[in-house]
Design a protein around this motif. Structure first.
Motif, PDB file in Angstrom:
ATOM      1  N   ALA A 267       0.714  -1.097   0.538  1.00 41.29           N
ATOM      2  CA  ALA A 267      -0.067  -0.042   0.019  1.00 41.29           C
ATOM      3  C   ALA A 267       1.066   1.418   0.037  1.00 41.29           C
ATOM      4  CB  ALA A 267      -0.916   0.386   1.307  1.00 41.29           C
ATOM      5  N   PRO A 268       0.361   1.692  -0.875  1.00 45.23           N
ATOM      6  CA  PRO A 268       1.306   3.561  -0.518  1.00 45.23           C
ATOM      7  C   PRO A 268       0.742   4.395   0.522  1.00 45.23           C
ATOM      8  CG  PRO A 268      -0.603   3.770  -2.191  1.00 45.23           C
ATOM      9  CD  PRO A 268      -1.101   2.758  -1.889  1.00 45.23           C
ATOM     10  N   GLU A 269       2.445   5.170   1.011  1.00 45.09           N
ATOM     11  CA  GLU A 269       2.677   5.759   2.443  1.00 45.09           C
ATOM     12  C   GLU A 269       3.441   7.416   1.188  1.00 45.09           C
ATOM     13  OE1 GLU A 269       3.013   5.581   7.018  1.00 45.09           O
ATOM     14  OE2 GLU A 269       3.930   3.828   6.070  1.00 45.09           O
ATOM     15  N   PRO A 270       2.736   7.601   0.959  1.00 44.07           N
ATOM     16  CA  PRO A 270       4.177   9.010   1.178  1.00 44.07           C
ATOM     17  C   PRO A 270       4.194   9.903   2.121  1.00 44.07           C
ATOM     18  CG  PRO A 270       1.981   9.596  -0.348  1.00 44.07           C
ATOM     19  CD  PRO A 270       1.127   8.001   0.041  1.00 44.07           C
ATOM     20  N   ILE A 271       5.750  10.220   1.770  1.00 43.10           N
ATOM     21  CA  ILE A 271       6.600  11.286   2.431  1.00 43.10           C
ATOM     22  C   ILE A 271       6.162  12.486   2.289  1.00 43.10           C
ATOM     23  CG2 ILE A 271       8.623  11.949   3.185  1.00 43.10           C
ATOM     24  CD1 ILE A 271       9.685  10.017   3.805  1.00 43.10           C
ATOM     25  N   SER A 272       5.357  13.471   3.031  1.00 38.98           N
ATOM     26  CA  SER A 272       4.984  15.029   2.705  1.00 38.98           C
ATOM     27  C   SER A 272       5.851  15.567   3.488  1.00 38.98           C
ATOM     28  CB  SER A 272       3.392  14.831   3.408  1.00 38.98           C
ATOM     29  OG  SER A 272       2.781  13.770   3.109  1.00 38.98           O
ATOM     30  N   PRO A 273       7.201  16.024   2.562  1.00 34.94           N
ATOM     31  CA  PRO A 273       7.979  17.136   2.928  1.00 34.94           C
ATOM     32  C   PRO A 273       7.615  18.273   3.277  1.00 34.94           C
ATOM     33  CG  PRO A 273       8.322  16.905   1.434  1.00 34.94           C
ATOM     34  CD  PRO A 273       7.255  15.617   1.259  1.00 34.94           C
ATOM     35  N   ALA A 274       8.005  19.094   4.546  1.00 40.23           N
ATOM     36  CA  ALA A 274       8.047  19.952   4.357  1.00 40.23           C
ATOM     37  C   ALA A 274       7.589  21.358   3.868  1.00 40.23           C
ATOM     38  CB  ALA A 274       7.912  20.833   5.851  1.00 40.23           C
ATOM     39  N   ARG A 275       7.171  22.289   3.776  1.00 38.98           N
ATOM     40  CA  ARG A 275       7.757  22.867   2.822  1.00 38.98           C
ATOM     41  C   ARG A 275       8.382  24.204   3.221  1.00 38.98           C
ATOM     42  NH1 ARG A 275       2.651  27.133   1.497  1.00 38.98           N
ATOM     43  NH2 ARG A 275       3.790  27.675   0.258  1.00 38.98           N
ATOM     44  N   PRO A 276       9.706  25.062   2.108  1.00 38.36           N
ATOM     45  CA  PRO A 276      10.618  25.514   2.331  1.00 38.36           C
ATOM     46  C   PRO A 276      10.283  26.603   2.947  1.00 38.36           C
ATOM     47  CG  PRO A 276      10.282  24.945  -0.090  1.00 38.36           C
ATOM     48  CD  PRO A 276       9.540  24.205   0.421  1.00 38.36           C
ATOM     49  N   ASP A 277      11.156  26.748   4.425  1.00 38.82           N
ATOM     50  CA  ASP A 277      11.348  27.766   4.931  1.00 38.82           C
ATOM     51  C   ASP A 277      11.061  28.767   4.662  1.00 38.82           C
ATOM     52  OD1 ASP A 277       9.819  26.174   6.866  1.00 38.82           O
ATOM     53  OD2 ASP A 277      11.899  25.940   7.296  1.00 38.82           O
ATOM     54  N   THR A 278      10.556  30.064   3.709  1.00 35.67           N
ATOM     55  CA  THR A 278      10.459  31.766   3.054  1.00 35.67           C
ATOM     56  C   THR A 278       9.986  32.417   3.850  1.00 35.67           C
ATOM     57  OG1 THR A 278      11.132  30.278   0.845  1.00 35.67           O
ATOM     58  CG2 THR A 278      10.859  32.571   1.398  1.00 35.67           C
ATOM     59  N   ALA A 279      10.485  33.279   5.206  1.00 39.82           N
ATOM     60  CA  ALA A 279      10.339  34.156   5.426  1.00 39.82           C
ATOM     61  C   ALA A 279      10.182  34.879   5.170  1.00 39.82           C
ATOM     62  CB  ALA A 279      10.714  33.530   7.598  1.00 39.82           C
ATOM     63  N   PHE A 280       9.321  35.774   4.941  1.00 40.36           N
ATOM     64  CA  PHE A 280       9.039  37.801   4.501  1.00 40.36           C
ATOM     65  C   PHE A 280       8.587  37.765   5.476  1.00 40.36           C
ATOM     66  CE2 PHE A 280       8.248  34.551   0.611  1.00 40.36           C
ATOM     67  CZ  PHE A 280       9.176  35.393  -0.490  1.00 40.36           C
ATOM     68  N   ALA A 281      10.103  38.444   6.081  1.00 37.95           N
ATOM     69  CA  ALA A 281      10.108  39.258   7.590  1.00 37.95           C
ATOM     70  C   ALA A 281      11.477  39.936   7.608  1.00 37.95           C
ATOM     71  CB  ALA A 281       9.613  38.614   8.834  1.00 37.95           C
ATOM     72  N   THR A 282      10.867  41.627   8.558  1.00 37.85           N
ATOM     73  CA  THR A 282      12.478  42.552   8.878  1.00 37.85           C
ATOM     74  C   THR A 282      11.745  43.200   9.713  1.00 37.85           C
ATOM     75  OG1 THR A 282      13.518  44.172   8.034  1.00 37.85           O
ATOM     76  CG2 THR A 282      11.220  43.884   7.110  1.00 37.85           C
ATOM     77  N   ARG A 283      13.064  43.602  10.617  1.00 39.63           N
ATOM     78  CA  ARG A 283      13.174  43.630  11.960  1.00 39.63           C
ATOM     79  C   ARG A 283      13.390  45.024  11.699  1.00 39.63           C
ATOM     80  NH1 ARG A 283      14.556  40.297  16.757  1.00 39.63           N
ATOM     81  NH2 ARG A 283      17.378  39.447  16.196  1.00 39.63           N
ATOM     82  N   ASP A 301       8.380  52.727   7.466  1.00 36.13           N
ATOM     83  CA  ASP A 301       9.454  53.117   5.900  1.00 36.13           C
ATOM     84  C   ASP A 301      10.155  52.344   5.708  1.00 36.13           C
ATOM     85  OD1 ASP A 301       7.017  55.293   5.661  1.00 36.13           O
ATOM     86  OD2 ASP A 301       8.438  56.526   6.133  1.00 36.13           O
ATOM     87  N   ARG A 302      11.477  52.905   6.790  1.00 39.65           N
ATOM     88  CA  ARG A 302      12.530  51.887   6.732  1.00 39.65           C
ATOM     89  C   ARG A 302      12.570  50.013   6.096  1.00 39.65           C
ATOM     90  NH1 ARG A 302      17.168  53.015  10.778  1.00 39.65           N
ATOM     91  NH2 ARG A 302      18.094  51.956   9.052  1.00 39.65           N
ATOM     92  N   LEU A 303      11.198  49.614   7.290  1.00 35.14           N
ATOM     93  CA  LEU A 303      11.008  48.103   7.135  1.00 35.14           C
ATOM     94  C   LEU A 303       9.977  47.717   5.682  1.00 35.14           C
ATOM     95  CD1 LEU A 303       9.477  48.040  10.867  1.00 35.14           C
ATOM     96  CD2 LEU A 303      12.092  47.112   9.951  1.00 35.14           C
TER      97      LEU A 303
END
Length: 546
Positions: A267-283, A301-303
């Motif tokens: 029976a198939p059992e695929p692996i579900s890898p996590a999505r690439p961690d692309t964080a669009f954030a700045t501080r 404005d700078r952020l």
């Protein structure tokens, strides 16, 4: 095509060793992580020294302290353990691009086609084990053709099947010897034996023979099913492979057969890898706390420029944005806003943030800001081409759409984006289903609304009874809402049949003949005559024209 190869990494002491890495000043003593279990406390994870002292996960804390009075304990932080597992998953990305988390303490790597880059499967697994041991983490590894078999080898290779003694067993100890059983050393009460890193690798195509001698618990079954199988003498996986599948499914449910087939690859059992961690954030951190609106806008404005540049580089547009303001007293304020359409244009986002600044309480001052795009959508560059007039018309239409979206975003910042809706045509000939209400921010406007076969009223309500003669012809005089009305003219009929595949209470009266009736006083009503199906027939009023 290369055969599928799955590597399972199990961290049996993840909770304890995570804290030992962070609390390096602890004395060299047995250590355990405890959690609340109802009104009592029990052990969730143990260190190597604690396990050598006879402690195991699931053991009551009072029993553990009686065995090991020198035990050092720390409360469990499940969120921190999950975050640590996520960091391990990111680290494991150097070995394979497909890595999945198996909460709460394991990783699954699809290393198909990757092992030759590290000198083969055995060399690759040894390198992973050495790297993890260098980080102070205990790990057990299993490599097989299926995720189920790799999971079983990582946790149960080298172990033995449980005896499963119970009151139902035919061969059991006498009552006197059974009373002293609790004082015997038990090494199978949850934690596995303390061993060095020794990965279990099943050769390609040898999954069945690799897991045949493993206990049935290696199939990821619930404890009740494992206990029932053990009482029947089915203690190993190999004992189940020769049994009729139909009988197993009837006795223990389809879950047992599914787990067995997944482990063997049927029976198939695929692996579900996590999505690439692309964080669009700045501080940004400020040398001194600020509280004036002008200073906050300057920081925004700078952020915003940096965040929009990150989005533009990835061809993404922000749909939901959150601004976090960290005060000097340790408290946090935040603003969350939704855009009508994804964008990475600072000129469109800044006014929306400026409108919401009044909700931030600066207190004694704010010394750090963080801006994050919580939800993003891909943006594609659009270039108008063709005739000059057509290009100008397309540019003008795009400008109008942008103005409408900016208006929706400003209104949504005030009253909430969910309060702005628009109508879309519905896929039904029933009048009350002809339009559906959708959120304006998550839907596109309709360019060509399909015309109905006959005029529709401006206002619709649930059918209201009308007192009139029980005939299909439009009544010359009728009574509706306690008013006696006289007909001046009538237009129709338009026959509408119910949707026979649905049972709707309002349409149990059967087929309807709709008339546009204009009264002497000028009121235009939408009346229909119900021919009667499962409910009584008669006249009803369904709406009113302008």
């Amino acid at each position: 095509m290369a055969p599928k190869r799955i590597l399972s990494l199990w961290f049996p002491r993840l909770g304890a060793e995570r804290l030992l890495r962070a609390l390096r000043g602890l004395p060299d003593a047995p250590f355990a992580v405890i959690e609340q279990a109802g009104s009592a406390q029990r052990i969730a994870s143990v260190s190597v020294l604690a396990q050598a002292a006879g402690l195991y996960p699931g053991q009551p804390l009072r029993d553990a302290l009686a065995i090991c009075p020198a035990l050092v304990t720390q409360a469990r932080d499940a969120a921190a353990e999950a975050a640590f597992l996520t960091r391990l998953r990111r680290w494991a990305g150097r070995w394979s691009p497909l890595v999945a988390e198996e909460a709460p303490d394991a990783l699954a790597l699809d290393i198909t086609g990757c092992a030759h880059l590290f000198g083969g499967e055995a060399a690759m697994v040894d390198q992973i084990g050495a790297a993890l041991e260098g980080m102070g983490l205990s790990v057990q590894a299993g490599l097989a053709d299926t995720p189920g078999a790799a999971w079983a080898l990582a946790r149960h290779a080298g172990g033995r099947a449980a005896t499963g003694r119970s009151g139902d067993a035919i061969q059991q100890e006498a009552r006197a010897t059974r009373s002293r059983a609790a004082n015997r050393p038990r090494h199978d009460r949850g934690a596995s034996a303390i061993t060095t890193f020794a990965p279990a690798i099943a050769a390609v195509g040898q999954t069945h023979s690799a897991i045949a001698r493993l206990p049935v618990a290696a199939l990821r079954l619930d404890p009740d099913t494992v206990a029932q199988l053990t009482r029947l003498g089915l203690r190993h996986v190999g004992d189940l492979t020769g049994q009729p599948r139909a009988a197993l499914a009837r006795r223990f449910g389809k879950g047992l057969v599914l787990r067995l087939d997944q482990a063997l690859g049927s029976a198939p059992e695929p692996i579900s890898p996590a999505r690439p961690d692309t964080a669009f954030a700045t501080r940004i951190s400020l040398p001194d706390p600020v509280g004036l609106e002008a200073d906050i806008l300057a920081a925004i404005d700078r952020l915003l420029d940096r965040l929009c540049q990150l989005l533009a580089d990835k061809r993404q547009g922000a749909r939901i944005i959150r601004l976090e303001a960290y005060r000097s007293d340790g408290k946090r304020q935040e603003i969350t806003l939704t855009l009508a359409r994804a964008s990475h244009d600072p000129a469109r986002i800044r006014p929306l943030l400026a409108m919401r600044l009044g909700t931030i309480d600066a207190g004694f001052g704010i010394d750090m800001f963080r801006l994050e795009a919580l939800r993003t959508e891909p943006l594609h560059d659009k270039q108008a081409s063709g005739h000059l007039d057509a290009a100008r018309a397309a540019a003008s239409r795009a400008a109008r759409d942008t103005a409408l979206e900016d208006l929706m975003a400003r209104m949504g910042a005030r009253i909430g984006m969910e309060a702005i809706t628009r109508h879309h045509p519905g896929n039904s000939h029933i009048p009350e289903k002809a339009a559906q209400v959708l959120a304006a921010a998550w839907s596109e406007p309709v360019a060509n609304w399909p015309a109905p076969p006959a005029p529709r009223p401006l206002l619709l309500w649930r059918p209201e009874p009308v007192t009139a003669p029980d005939t299909p012809d439009p009544p010359a005089r009728f009574r509706w809402r306690r008013r006696d009305l006289a007909m001046a003219c009538a237009q129709g009929p338009e026959r509408i049949a119910p949707e026979w595949w649905l049972d709707e209470p309002d349409w149990r009266s059967g087929t309807r003949d709709y008339w546009i009736v204009t009264t002497i006083c000028g009121t235009r009503l939408w009346l229909f005559f119900a021919h009667g199906a499962t409910m009584s027939r008669g006249w009803f009023c369904h709406g009113s024209f302008a």
